[in-house]
Design a protein around this motif. Structure first.
Motif, PDB file in Angstrom:
ATOM      1  N   HIS A  61      26.347  31.075 -15.205  1.00 15.84           N
ATOM      2  CA  HIS A  61      26.020  30.862 -13.790  1.00 15.84           C
ATOM      3  C   HIS A  61      24.871  29.852 -13.695  1.00 15.84           C
ATOM      4  O   HIS A  61      24.192  29.585 -14.683  1.00 15.84           O
ATOM      5  CB  HIS A  61      25.693  32.187 -13.091  1.00 15.84           C
ATOM      6  N   HIS A  63      21.858  29.766 -12.297  1.00 13.93           N
ATOM      7  CA  HIS A  63      20.414  30.046 -12.267  1.00 13.93           C
ATOM      8  C   HIS A  63      19.772  29.240 -13.388  1.00 13.93           C
ATOM      9  O   HIS A  63      20.303  29.151 -14.495  1.00 13.93           O
ATOM     10  CB  HIS A  63      20.143  31.548 -12.478  1.00 13.93           C
ATOM     11  N   ASP A  65      17.417  29.587 -15.438  1.00 14.42           N
ATOM     12  CA  ASP A  65      17.134  30.174 -16.759  1.00 14.42           C
ATOM     13  C   ASP A  65      18.380  30.178 -17.649  1.00 14.42           C
ATOM     14  O   ASP A  65      18.307  30.498 -18.831  1.00 14.42           O
ATOM     15  CB  ASP A  65      16.512  31.583 -16.637  1.00 14.42           C
ATOM     16  N   HIS A  66      19.523  29.786 -17.090  1.00  9.85           N
ATOM     17  CA  HIS A  66      20.767  29.687 -17.870  1.00  9.85           C
ATOM     18  C   HIS A  66      21.311  28.263 -17.916  1.00  9.85           C
ATOM     19  O   HIS A  66      22.123  27.938 -18.774  1.00  9.85           O
ATOM     20  CB  HIS A  66      21.836  30.610 -17.273  1.00  9.85           C
ATOM     21  N   HIS A 144      27.014  39.234 -10.490  1.00  5.45           N
ATOM     22  CA  HIS A 144      25.575  38.932 -10.373  1.00  5.45           C
ATOM     23  C   HIS A 144      25.301  38.060  -9.147  1.00  5.45           C
ATOM     24  O   HIS A 144      24.514  38.440  -8.275  1.00  5.45           O
ATOM     25  CB  HIS A 144      25.146  38.260 -11.673  1.00  5.45           C
ATOM     26  N   ASP A 167      23.975  37.334 -16.990  1.00  2.00           N
ATOM     27  CA  ASP A 167      23.386  38.305 -16.059  1.00  2.00           C
ATOM     28  C   ASP A 167      24.535  39.019 -15.353  1.00  2.00           C
ATOM     29  O   ASP A 167      25.496  38.375 -14.945  1.00  2.00           O
ATOM     30  CB  ASP A 167      22.515  37.597 -15.019  1.00  2.00           C
TER      31      ASP A 167
HETATM   32 ZN   LIG Z   1      20.814  34.992 -12.942  1.00  2.00          ZN
END
Ligand SMILES: [Zn+2]
Ligand SMILES: [Zn+2]
Length: 431
Positions: A61, A63, A65-66, A144, A167
């Motif tokens: 996804h 976000h 942090d990914h 998520h 996540d």
């Molecule tokens: Zn996430």
């Protein structure tokens, strides 16, 4: 562990939340699972990996942090193919451009590489099976955020099946359907699960109770003529809150500000990723978009509810409303997401001030748990079921959690006879 059917190189996101990146090697083919950044004053990156050594990138996804470092893989002449859902690619553009505005100087790529990454990403559908380099890859809904997925990778030759959760959430929220547990169990036996552990040491309050307390508190302030600011991340949380408010308080003036406007409109093109797309469309139609300073001035006078990024009061229009409420006190700031330590949102919850140099805020401040991650019980339940349906052979690698969350979960799983480990960044696991 059994020797050598697969290898997992932990590049980041171990014993921390941020810069998720794992290089999975099966049959001598390398799959990069996510490639994120850890957002700080200076962003932190995962360990270096050469794009040439990667056969495919799988993005769960968008976000940051990914996904935050994904464009870097597209800066050399030969770049690996990337796979994710169509919606994830659309949102990636918004989120990375936004990060570039704030931290551009620290990032090792330019806008050109972002668009190469976008164009180099092939869309995949939930449940669709892809054959990549002889490995079967399947994406499943992660529950998520809209478009988020988990990845199953299977090698017939090595007789191994691996799940990378990214996540995920197993409880139903207003915006997205949860992980389909029956579908997941029909995939068993699964040999290895690389699982997020964000809430490994914490339970969530019952979601319906959170919703009830939240809408009652919002209604109280608005009835008194106050303004309620709900700082929310532009993608996911803003729309979840819109859903909740429209469901219970549809007579209310609900304003949406900042990047949440564009992202909310974008989601209308991807209703198949929403739990109830029609309801979402109705809620969005009812909401009013804030068009600029004139509108904001009016809202400050008349009151109502404003949903606006950033979710941690670190930038975006939410900071403007927050400063006003801090001084005037006519209303409330309701935080609805996890507040990273040392952000203004975190400071506000701890000390009742927006920053060390300011006065205590005069408005009401509260935090509501609208998390889109599985809580401790859900994580344990999820993994225990998979282990049971796999005849006890599943091993678990815990990632994407702070030290305490990982250790708690590790101990809990071991006490249930499940082989679990929480590696460190840089560790190479032979599976
Ligand atoms: Zn996430
Ligand atoms: Zn994450």
């Amino acid at each position: 562990m059994i020797m050598g059917r697969a290898k997992l190189l932990c590049l980041g996101g171990c014993r921390e939340v941020g810069r998720s990146a794992y290089l999975l090697n099966i049959e001598n083919k390398s799959f990069l699972l996510d490639y994120g950044v850890l957002l700080n004053d200076v962003p932190l990156f995962p360990l270096h990996i050469s794009p040439n050594s990667i056969d495919a990138v799988l993005l769960t996804h968008p976000h940051l942090d990914h996904s935050g470092l994904l464009p870097l893989l597209f800066s050399s002449r030969i770049s690996p193919p990337a796979y994710t859902t169509k919606l994830n690619v659309e949102i990636l553009e918004y989120l990375i451009l936004d990060m570039m505005k704030l931290s551009g100087n620290f990032l090792p790529y330019e806008v050109e590489e972002l668009y190469k990454a976008i164009n180099g990403s092939s869309p995949l559908h939930y449940k669709e099976e892809l054959e990549l380099e002889g490995i079967t890859v399947k994406a499943l809904n992660a529950g998520h955020v809209p478009g988020s997925c988990m990845f199953l990778l299977e090698s017939k030759e090595e007789k191994i099946k691996i799940l990378y959760t990214g996540d995920f959430n197993t409880i139903e929220t207003r915006l997205v359907n949860p992980v389909d547990m029956n579908e997941m169990l029909s995939e068993c036996p699964i040999d290895l699960v690389v699982m997020e552990s964000t809430y490994g040491d914490r339970q969530h309050e019952d979601r319906r109770l959170t919703e009830k307390n939240f809408v009652e508190s919002v209604a109280n302030h608005v009835e008194d003529g106050g303004l309620v600011l709900i700082p929310a991340f532009a993608y996911g949380r803003a729309q979840e809150i819109l859903h909740v408010l429209y469901k219970y308080l549809n007579g209310l003036e609900i304003y949406v500000d900042g990047m949440a406007k564009q992202v909310s409109l974008e989601l209308l093109n991807f209703k198949e990723f929403l739990r109830d797309g029609e309801f979402y469309e109705k809620a969005l139609k009812r909401a009013k978009f804030v068009r600029g300073p004139k509108d904001r001035k009016k809202i400050l006078k008349t009151g109502g509810v404003v949903i606006s990024p950033s979710g941690m009061l670190k930038g975006g229009p939410s900071t403007l409303y927050a400063r006003y409420l801090a001084e005037r006190g006519n209303g409330a700031i309701f935080l609805v997401s996890y507040q990273i330590p040392n952000t203004p949102g975190d400071y506000l919850l701890k000390y009742g001030k927006l920053d060390p140099g300011s006065e205590k805020v005069k408005c009401d401040v509260r935090w509501f748990d609208f998390s889109s991650h599985a809580g401790k019980n859900e994580l344990l339940d999820f993994i225990t079921k998979i282990v049971d349906f796999s005849g006890g052979r599943t091993k678990v690698v815990l990632v994407h959690g702070e030290e305490r969350a990982i250790v708690t979960l590790e101990e809990e799983l071991r006490s249930r006879g499940i082989e679990a480990m929480g590696p460190k960044n840089g560790d190479l696991l032979i599976i």
